[in-house]
Design an enzyme around this catalytic site. Structure first.
Site, PDB file in Angstrom:
ATOM      1  N   ASP A 144       6.734  27.624  55.427  1.00  0.00           N
ATOM      2  CA  ASP A 144       7.274  28.894  55.893  1.00  0.00           C
ATOM      3  C   ASP A 144       7.276  29.891  54.735  1.00  0.00           C
ATOM      4  O   ASP A 144       7.036  29.532  53.591  1.00  0.00           O
ATOM      5  CB  ASP A 144       8.666  28.716  56.499  1.00  0.00           C
ATOM      6  CG  ASP A 144       9.671  28.120  55.527  1.00  0.00           C
ATOM      7  OD1 ASP A 144       9.456  28.225  54.315  1.00  0.00           O
ATOM      8  OD2 ASP A 144      10.670  27.554  56.001  1.00  0.00           O
ATOM      9  N   ASP A 153       8.864  23.006  65.025  1.00  0.00           N
ATOM     10  CA  ASP A 153       9.498  22.330  63.885  1.00  0.00           C
ATOM     11  C   ASP A 153      10.997  22.432  64.060  1.00  0.00           C
ATOM     12  O   ASP A 153      11.502  23.382  64.667  1.00  0.00           O
ATOM     13  CB  ASP A 153       9.102  22.980  62.558  1.00  0.00           C
ATOM     14  CG  ASP A 153       9.938  24.225  62.277  1.00  0.00           C
ATOM     15  OD1 ASP A 153      10.916  24.122  61.517  1.00  0.00           O
ATOM     16  OD2 ASP A 153       9.632  25.300  62.846  1.00  0.00           O
TER      17      ASP A 153
END
Length: 361
Positions: free
Chosen positions: A92, A266
């Site tokens: 991320d 996720d």
């Protein structure tokens, strides 16, 4: 080295199953990514994560830039070598953690200035720097820096935030080093406002990202409102690009999102729940700390092939968790990650067969 590509093999209504091909191997979709925040999936050996059936895992830019640093990981051969994981890794952008963990965080056009939650050192995370960090880590899939719009937000605040994310996305794209088999995903924002979500997609599609993530959900709006947003956002997105719903991992949320056209997920739920003594099973959740399991001779699930189920009883797991033996969270986490990968496998099979897959308790 393979080119980055996404091939859809089967459709069932809006749901899709297929394969993402990357420089580090294939990802079967719909896919669930275990979270390896600091370069490790908590309570799991990397080899054990492989055995659960995971094709890809997630790393965290914010935490890794602070410890041990992206430069050190690059010197040591990249994140794949560092943690002995040769499959794809998605990282991320670090923005969400900066905004949620840093007490002294300031968002400007340039980026996000913040102080480390570890030692108080000051940093500036810009779209360019976030992209550079992920390059140093060797991420298979890099995420563009975004501002995660909080919930609730007024239309005007969400609009301002969305436009900032768009400008950051353009800068992230310009900074991305294109390599065969690697990808960068843009992040759709706009809170719960259809007009803003549609505009966000239109703006980001111009960047021609290899995939698109939907951010700003699972932040307190509830499942009903989240599904309402997912009823239309995937329809705006390119059909031939992967769609990633960030931070969503409850089994019922996954089922509902896949049925609305989402390909990737996720969440820390399976690992965090495992460490806290909660197991996911096809019969529902099991709180192994409950005293009713003290004499239970049965496994968590009879047909689960994880070590917790093939070798141990609920009574033994109950004992480990109650005495705070470290083996307890390890076995519970291994089971939960196996459950989630089995869930995704069943979903893929049902899509291929053209069958409804609302089988989560």
């Amino acid at each position: 080295m393979s080119k980055f590509s996404f091939t859809i093999h089967s459709h069932y209504k809006k749901a899709r199953s297929g394969v993402i091909t990357t420089a580090h191997g294939e990802i079967r979709t719909p896919a669930f990514m275990p979270v390896g925040t600091r370069g490790a999936v908590k309570a799991m050996l990397t080899e054990a994560v492989v055995e659960t059936g995971a094709d890809i895992l997630l790393g965290n830019t914010y935490h890794l830039m602070l410890q041990p640093s992206a430069e050190r990981i690059a010197y040591l051969g990249g994140l794949h070598k560092f943690m002995n994981w040769d499959k794809p890794i998605l990282t991320d952008s670090g923005g969400f953690q900066v905004m949620s963990l840093s007490k002294l965080c300031k968002i400007t056009e340039e980026g996000v200035s913040f102080r480390s939650h570890i030692n108080g050192n000051k940093y500036m995370l810009t779209p360019e720097y976030s992209t550079e960090i992920q390059y140093l880590l060797g991420s298979t899939i890099t995420m563009a820096l975004d501002e995660c719009t909080p919930y609730p937000s007024t239309f005007e605040k969400a609009k301002t935030s969305m436009h900032l994310t768009t400008r950051w996305a353009n800068r992230s794209r310009d900074a991305f080093v294109k390599r065969e088999g690697y990808a960068q995903f843009g992040i759709i924002q706009g809170s719960v406002y259809k007009e803003l979500r549609e505009q966000s997609v239109k703006d980001l599609v111009k960047c021609d990202f290899e995939g698109y993530a939907i951010g700003g959900l699972a932040v307190g709006e509830g499942q009903e409102l989240m599904f309402r947003v997912l009823d239309y956002v995937p329809d705006f997105l390119p059909q031939n690009k992967p769609r990633y719903l960030m931070g969503v991992g409850k089994p019922s949320d996954i089922i509902g999102a896949v049925s609305r056209g989402i390909d990737m997920f996720d969440c820390v739920i399976p690992t965090r729940s495992g460490r806290n003594g909660q197991a996911f099973t096809k019969y529902g959740t099991v709180n192994i700390r409950n005293s009713k399991y003290a004499d239970d001779k049965e496994p968590l699930e009879h047909d689960c092939k994880c070590p917790a189920c093939t070798n141990y009883t609920k009574a033994y797991l109950h004992h480990l968790v109650r005495i705070r033996e470290i083996l307890g969270p390890m076995l519970m986490t291994w089971h939960n990650l196996t459950y989630f990968q089995n869930l995704m496998s069943r979903i893929r099979t049902y899509i291929k067969l053209g069958k409804d897959f609302d089988f989560v308790h």
